[in-house]
Design a protein around this motif. Structure first.
Motif, mmCIF file in Angstrom:
data_model
loop_
_atom_site.group_PDB
_atom_site.id
_atom_site.type_symbol
_atom_site.label_atom_id
_atom_site.label_comp_id
_atom_site.label_asym_id
_atom_site.label_seq_id
_atom_site.Cartn_x
_atom_site.Cartn_y
_atom_site.Cartn_z
ATOM 1 N N THR A 25 -5.234 0.700 -4.934
ATOM 2 C CA THR A 25 -4.233 1.059 -5.140
ATOM 3 C C THR A 25 -3.556 -0.133 -6.269
ATOM 4 O O THR A 25 -3.031 0.330 -7.250
ATOM 5 C CB THR A 25 -3.504 1.724 -4.143
ATOM 6 N N GLU A 28 -9.601 -3.180 -2.822
ATOM 7 C CA GLU A 28 -7.319 -2.614 -2.462
ATOM 8 C C GLU A 28 -7.730 -1.652 -3.308
ATOM 9 O O GLU A 28 -7.458 -2.486 -5.171
ATOM 10 C CB GLU A 28 -6.637 -4.377 -3.170
ATOM 11 N N LYS A 34 0.768 -1.263 0.186
ATOM 12 C CA LYS A 34 0.198 0.226 0.027
ATOM 13 C C LYS A 34 0.626 1.123 -0.040
ATOM 14 O O LYS A 34 1.813 1.455 0.360
ATOM 15 C CB LYS A 34 -1.029 0.199 1.256
ATOM 16 N N ARG A 60 6.151 -0.711 -6.296
ATOM 17 C CA ARG A 60 5.160 -1.116 -7.042
ATOM 18 C C ARG A 60 5.354 -1.517 -8.099
ATOM 19 O O ARG A 60 4.635 -2.291 -9.159
ATOM 20 C CB ARG A 60 3.756 -0.769 -6.608
#
Ligand code: FAD
Ligand code: SF4
Length: 446
Positions: free
Chosen positions: A195, A193, A127, A178
């Protein structure tokens, strides 16, 4: 030196031109220098300021973009159709991004087909790290609460960056944690979720806290260092150097007519659940809830869930555009309008996309886990409990069959429609009509 006028200053007139006029009175100014804005209406207004305010007004190019308005217009001149891919290749060559000896690194311009993987159940996405609001941010949150508490959205847990330093740290965190998976799962969705492996940087880019050149250069370095693969890095850079610049160019080229376009003659009101999130459709409920909480949804959620539904339901473009402008923190007209008119609802009749991004529930089921937790059955097209995306998808094709019959990219799906028996098409049309009458009847913004 900055002369800052606060929103709640008693003397604030609440209008940009009147504020410029007041500033001229406060300071001994000989001229106004301003950066071009992100909205056609405001640019036209600024162009009249010199005469109205009695001082020279210099409107400067916004150099935070790779491509100026003039540059885009020159590229577009004489082209029968405007395709992002060709524009993007030109910019990549010109800027020397992911280019070696004049050719794209990795031997291909585009790794899109490697970027459509479904998300494995056991893969967790890191995250984004939020930022604790500082004193100024807390004061602004209080002001917003006092003045706009009845507006869409929530202030609870606000943790967006508000300075360039914070935004750069948030971006670096994306690059390290990410970006390596960005390419593979760019089109994936998962309930709860919001993102996944996305950058979550559009608000910072659009507000000027991040510089697109530095962002692309850092992503390229990640590939050169071997920390992210070419399909991740090329996919990410294409969003910024390609899509972001392309939609902006298109906006300025086609305004003001672009805003009025309604190629599919869509007229319905926006269903109330776009504001409340109260619907049994698990996909829409999830996207609206996260949008309310975070003022963010990633691209596929905007395009294939809320956008797709508005397209299939034939919601009037003005209503759809108003919603997207209100609900997302990154919304500025230059980027919102082409994405909605051109990409999501095909109101521009194909200036931006070669075919409508219309899809049935099957697509949502393939790319997400939404359907598992939904009251509707994604395998059903009609009848009790059928997924509304399925019903409306086939209804949409039946309704607009004529408009698409000369579009080669629609030929295959129209052939499937041709093969459907008349009885089934009749019941699709009948059930869709009843559903649309029910959900679009109460479509008032609360
Ligand atoms: P990532 O997936 O990490 O992508 C990286 C960056 O690429 C983004 O931050 C953004 O700056 C840029 N980008 C990616 N796709 C696009 C695109 N299609 N157009 C322009 N830039 C793009 N983007 C906005 O900035 N403001 C909007 O108001 C907006 N409205 C949209 C409405 C619809 C119907 C759709 C389909 C897309 C819209 N987008 C908009 C584009 C895109 O969805 C967002 O930029 C993206 O979801 C932002 O999340 P991210 O930073 O995690 O993006
Ligand atoms: Fe959305 Fe249909 Fe899946 Fe329900 S079944 S989550 S409405 S696509």
């Amino acid at each position: 030196r900055v002369d800052y006028v606060k929103l709640d200053d008693a003397s604030n007139t609440g209008d940009l031109k009147s504020e410029a006029k007041r500033a001229l009175q406060r300071h001994a100014c000989e001229r106004i220098v301003v950066t071009e804005p992100g909205e056609w209406r405001l640019l036209k207004d600024l162009e009249g300021w010199a005469e109205e305010l009695g001082v020279p007004v210099e409107i400067r190019t916004d150099d935070r973009f790779f491509c100026s308005r003039e540059d885009f217009a020159n590229w577009a001149e004489g082209r029968k159709s405007l395709r992002m891919e060709y524009f993007y290749r030109r910019l990549r060559r010109r800027e020397g991004i992911l280019i070696e000896d004049g050719e794209p690194v990795g031997g291909r311009w585009n790794f899109d087909k490697d970027n459509r993987k479904a998300l494995p159940d056991d893969l967790d996405a890191p995250k984004p790290k939020g930022v604790k609001p500082d004193r100024i941010t807390r004061e602004v949150l209080e002001l917003v609460e006092a003045r706009f508490s009845d507006h869409f959205g929530s202030l609870e847990g606000f943790d967006l960056c508000v300075t360039g330093d914070q935004a750069e740290k948030a971006f670096e965190d994306f690059v390290q944690r990410r970006l390596p998976d960005f390419g593979d799962y760019q089109d994936a969705m998962r309930a709860g979720e919001p993102t996944l492996f996305h950058g979550v940087i559009s608000f910072y880019l659009n507000a000027g806290l991040l510089d697109p050149r530095a962002v692309c250069a850092r992503a390229e370095t990640a590939w050169r260092d071997g920390t992210a693969s070419i399909n991740a890095v090329e996919g990410f850079i294409r969003q910024i150097l390609g899509w972001r610049e392309f939609v902006r160019g298109l906006y300025w080229l086609k305004m003001p007519d672009y805003k009025e376009m309604n190629a599919l003659n869509a007229k319905r009101a926006l269903p109330a659940f776009y504001w409340t999130g109260e619907t049994d459709m698990a996909c829409i409920a999830d996207v609206v809830a996260q949008t309310k909480k975070l003022a963010y949804a990633h691209h596929i959620q905007r395009l294939m869930v809320t956008g797709n539904f508005a397209l299939l339901a034939g919601v009037a473009p003005a209503e759809v555009n108003e919603w997207y402008m209100i609900v997302y923190a990154d919304a500025y007209e230059w980027v919102e309008l082409p994405n909605v008119q051109g990409m999501a609802i095909f109101a521009d009749g194909g200036i931006m996309a070669t075919k409508p991004y219309a899809a049935s529930g099957k697509y949502i089921d393939r790319m997400s886990d939404y359907c598992k937790g939904c009251r509707y059955d994604v395998r059903k097209r009609t009848g009790e409990g059928a997924c509304p995306f399925n019903l409306l998808y086939w209804n949409f094709l039946a309704e607009h069959r004529k408009s698409f019959e000369n579009n080669p990219r629609m030929a295959m799906i129209l052939r499937t429609l041709e093969r459907m028996d008349d009885k089934e098409i009749k019941s699709i049309r009948k059930e869709a009509k009843a559903l649309l009458e029910e959900i679009c009847a109460d479509g008032e913004q609360p």
